[in-house]
Scaffold this motif. Structure first.
Motif, PDB file in Angstrom:
ATOM      1  N   UNK A 137       0.777  -1.060  -0.257  1.00  0.00           N
ATOM      2  CA  UNK A 137      -0.077   0.048  -0.166  1.00  0.00           C
ATOM      3  C   UNK A 137       0.855   1.418  -0.088  1.00  0.00           C
ATOM      4  N   UNK A 138       1.860   0.964   0.761  1.00  0.00           N
ATOM      5  CA  UNK A 138       2.820   2.426   0.843  1.00  0.00           C
ATOM      6  C   UNK A 138       3.506   2.723  -0.443  1.00  0.00           C
ATOM      7  N   UNK A 139       4.031   1.672  -1.020  1.00  0.00           N
ATOM      8  CA  UNK A 139       4.710   1.531  -2.365  1.00  0.00           C
ATOM      9  C   UNK A 139       3.545   2.206  -3.365  1.00  0.00           C
ATOM     10  N   UNK A 140       2.499   1.617  -3.279  1.00  0.00           N
ATOM     11  CA  UNK A 140       1.347   1.918  -4.423  1.00  0.00           C
ATOM     12  C   UNK A 140       1.125   3.462  -4.255  1.00  0.00           C
ATOM     13  N   UNK A 141       1.023   3.965  -2.763  1.00  0.00           N
ATOM     14  CA  UNK A 141       0.711   5.396  -2.571  1.00  0.00           C
ATOM     15  C   UNK A 141       1.896   6.293  -3.169  1.00  0.00           C
ATOM     16  N   UNK A 142       3.156   5.819  -2.790  1.00  0.00           N
ATOM     17  CA  UNK A 142       4.250   6.608  -3.189  1.00  0.00           C
ATOM     18  C   UNK A 142       4.347   6.690  -4.807  1.00  0.00           C
ATOM     19  N   UNK A 143       3.940   5.686  -5.760  1.00  0.00           N
ATOM     20  CA  UNK A 143       3.868   5.763  -7.123  1.00  0.00           C
ATOM     21  C   UNK A 143       2.790   6.594  -7.532  1.00  0.00           C
ATOM     22  N   UNK A 144       1.850   6.602  -6.729  1.00  0.00           N
ATOM     23  CA  UNK A 144       0.665   7.610  -7.252  1.00  0.00           C
ATOM     24  C   UNK A 144       1.096   9.014  -7.145  1.00  0.00           C
ATOM     25  N   UNK A 145       1.602   9.145  -5.801  1.00  0.00           N
ATOM     26  CA  UNK A 145       1.975  10.697  -5.664  1.00  0.00           C
ATOM     27  C   UNK A 145       3.240  11.056  -6.852  1.00  0.00           C
ATOM     28  N   UNK A 146       3.966  10.280  -7.130  1.00  0.00           N
ATOM     29  CA  UNK A 146       4.917  10.651  -7.943  1.00  0.00           C
ATOM     30  C   UNK A 146       4.367  10.794  -9.348  1.00  0.00           C
ATOM     31  N   UNK A 147       3.262   9.942  -9.750  1.00  0.00           N
ATOM     32  CA  UNK A 147       2.775  10.187 -11.058  1.00  0.00           C
ATOM     33  C   UNK A 147       2.043  11.386 -11.060  1.00  0.00           C
ATOM     34  N   UNK A 148       1.435  11.963  -9.893  1.00  0.00           N
ATOM     35  CA  UNK A 148       0.682  13.118  -9.938  1.00  0.00           C
ATOM     36  C   UNK A 148       1.649  14.384  -9.826  1.00  0.00           C
ATOM     37  N   UNK A 149       2.741  14.018  -9.352  1.00  0.00           N
ATOM     38  CA  UNK A 149       3.782  15.308  -9.527  1.00  0.00           C
ATOM     39  C   UNK A 149       4.249  15.492 -10.894  1.00  0.00           C
ATOM     40  N   UNK A 150       4.364  14.300 -11.480  1.00  0.00           N
ATOM     41  CA  UNK A 150       5.109  14.127 -12.909  1.00  0.00           C
ATOM     42  C   UNK A 150       3.927  14.968 -13.942  1.00  0.00           C
ATOM     43  N   UNK A 151       2.734  14.506 -13.482  1.00  0.00           N
ATOM     44  CA  UNK A 151       1.737  15.002 -14.411  1.00  0.00           C
ATOM     45  C   UNK A 151       1.645  16.703 -14.169  1.00  0.00           C
TER      46      UNK A 151
END
Length: 204
Positions: free
Chosen positions: A10-24
């Motif tokens: 869950x933590x890894x998925x949350x980090x990936x989502x945050x990174x994707x949002x930042x890159x967007x």
């Protein structure tokens, strides 16, 4: 143990989502491209563009192009022109073309021409290579009653300093049509020609 694995996923998925949002939200690749081209653009400038509803690529890509061409154009100038509804890429292309042709054209003048609804790049090109405008057939009646039709071909060269408020292609054709019917009277003796061409050379 199983709970810890689920929590880790869950933590890894949350980090990936945050990174994707930042890159967007933050165009990191565009920022890297600008730095690689030698254009100094801060990451917070790009964030500010997003907040002002400016598409960063519409400003940064023309800025890189202008920098590579040796033009001194500021980010704020391009962003202001974009917010005013102008075509930033076309203005920069016109500035580059004018710079290559040794034509004096400031950014303010190019932006004003673009916001006035005129194609500033085409104007620069017409300053270098005159454009030939062909009018529709103009009909006139000679003194002996013979109808004569003529087609005028006008060579025009753009005057950038007078382009805003100046005559466009449709206006030039209309003025030629108004002024070309009178000279047709002198063609009364050329009865064997039904269609002739009269070249006109003018500037606007």
């Amino acid at each position: 143990m199983e709970f810890e694995q689920v929590l880790t996923l869950i933590i890894i998925a949350a980090i990936l989502i945050v990174i994707a949002v930042l890159f967007t939200f933050i165009p990191v690749m565009l920022w890297i491209s600008a730095l690689a081209a030698g254009v100094k653009v801060g990451i917070f400038q790009l964030v500010g563009m997003r907040l002002r509803r400016v598409i960063p690529s519409r400003v940064i890509n023309p800025l890189i192009k202008a920098y590579k061409a040796g033009l001194d154009v500021k980010t704020n100038q391009l962003e202001s022109h974009y917010l005013a509804g102008g075509n930033v890429d076309r203005v920069v292309n016109a500035l580059i073309a004018a710079h290559r042709a040794n034509i004096t054209l400031t950014f303010e003048r190019a932006a004003a021409i673009d916001l006035a609804g005129r194609d500033v790049l085409e104007a620069v090109q017409m300053s270098v290579n005159p454009k030939v405008i062909e009018t529709p057939f103009i009909a006139g009646i000679a003194m002996d009653g013979i109808e004569v039709k003529a087609k005028a071909r006008i060579t025009v060269r753009a005057n950038i300093d007078r382009l805003v408020g100046g005559a466009g292609e449709e206006t030039v054709i209309a003025r030629v049509g108004e002024g070309s019917s009178v000279p047709l009277v002198v063609l009364k003796h050329i009865r064997r020609y039904w269609k002739i061409q009269i070249p006109f050379h003018t500037m606007y």
